[in-house]
Design a protein around this motif. Structure first.
Motif, short mmCIF file in Angstrom:
data_model
loop_
_atom_site.label_atom_id
_atom_site.label_comp_id
_atom_site.label_asym_id
_atom_site.label_seq_id
_atom_site.Cartn_x
_atom_site.Cartn_y
_atom_site.Cartn_z
N LYS A 45 0.85 -1.18 0.00
CA LYS A 45 0.00 0.00 0.00
C LYS A 45 0.90 1.24 0.00
O LYS A 45 2.09 1.18 0.29
N ILE A 46 0.30 2.37 -0.30
CA ILE A 46 1.05 3.63 -0.41
C ILE A 46 1.81 3.93 0.88
O ILE A 46 2.99 4.28 0.85
N ASP A 47 1.14 3.81 2.02
CA ASP A 47 1.79 4.16 3.28
C ASP A 47 2.97 3.24 3.58
O ASP A 47 4.00 3.68 4.10
N GLU A 48 2.86 1.97 3.23
CA GLU A 48 3.97 1.03 3.46
C GLU A 48 5.17 1.40 2.60
O GLU A 48 6.32 1.36 3.07
N ALA A 49 4.92 1.75 1.35
CA ALA A 49 6.01 2.14 0.44
C ALA A 49 6.67 3.43 0.91
O ALA A 49 7.89 3.57 0.87
N MET A 72 -11.05 11.25 -7.09
CA MET A 72 -11.07 11.07 -5.63
C MET A 72 -9.84 10.34 -5.10
O MET A 72 -9.38 10.63 -4.00
N HIS A 73 -9.30 9.42 -5.87
CA HIS A 73 -8.07 8.77 -5.40
C HIS A 73 -6.96 9.80 -5.23
O HIS A 73 -6.22 9.77 -4.25
N PHE A 74 -6.86 10.71 -6.18
CA PHE A 74 -5.82 11.73 -6.13
C PHE A 74 -6.09 12.75 -5.02
O PHE A 74 -5.20 13.08 -4.24
N LYS A 75 -7.31 13.22 -4.95
CA LYS A 75 -7.65 14.30 -4.01
C LYS A 75 -7.81 13.82 -2.58
O LYS A 75 -7.50 14.56 -1.65
N ARG A 76 -8.30 12.61 -2.38
CA ARG A 76 -8.61 12.14 -1.03
C ARG A 76 -7.73 10.98 -0.59
O ARG A 76 -7.08 11.04 0.45
N LYS A 83 -0.74 10.45 5.49
CA LYS A 83 -0.77 11.32 6.68
C LYS A 83 0.32 10.96 7.69
O LYS A 83 1.02 11.83 8.18
N GLU A 84 0.44 9.70 8.01
CA GLU A 84 1.41 9.29 9.02
C GLU A 84 2.85 9.58 8.58
O GLU A 84 3.66 10.08 9.35
N THR A 85 3.14 9.32 7.33
CA THR A 85 4.49 9.55 6.81
C THR A 85 4.81 11.03 6.73
O THR A 85 5.97 11.43 6.83
#
Length: 123
Positions: A45-49, A72-76, A83-85
């Motif tokens: 997932k994005i956050d893992e990468a 929505m994928h891009f904006k949200r 957020k965490e990264t």
């Protein structure tokens, strides 16, 4: 150090992951830290990468969405998953691909190839 994060939608089709691996490998010729992440379905997932890029020394992450438009994928979804990264590295999100004449050339080439396989000329 700058890290590049390629972001894709995700798919159950195995070739989707193989394609992004090839793009990532090519981009490593230009950026020392390159990872890819999926919005949904596939791993990582994005956050893992993004976390992996930080672990490898990235203090700035340039997110390059392999999306044609800013939906929505891009904006949200992409910002929410990062957020965490964002507490550990500066996050810069590049614009989606949008319209690009270089892609028109690729599409034309694909159409011509398909027609040649069928033995048809478009001219």
């Amino acid at each position: 150090m700058i890290g590049l994060l390629l972001v894709l939608h995700g798919s159950k089709i195995k070739e989707w992951q193989e394609i992004v691996i090839n793009y990532a490998e090519e981009l490593k010729r230009h950026f020392p830290l390159v990872e890819y992440g999926f919005i949904e379905i596939n791993e990582p997932k994005i956050d893992e990468a993004a976390k992996k890029l930080v672990e490898r020394g990235a203090d700035t992450i340039v997110v390059v969405p392999l999306l044609f438009a800013a939906g929505m994928h891009f904006k949200r979804d992409i910002p929410n998953q990062l957020k965490e990264t964002s507490n550990k590295a500066k996050i810069i999100i590049a614009e989606p691909i949008g319209f690009d004449k270089r892609i028109v050339d690729i599409l034309k080439e694909k159409a011509e190839k398909a027609l040649s396989v069928e033995g048809t000329s478009y001219q």
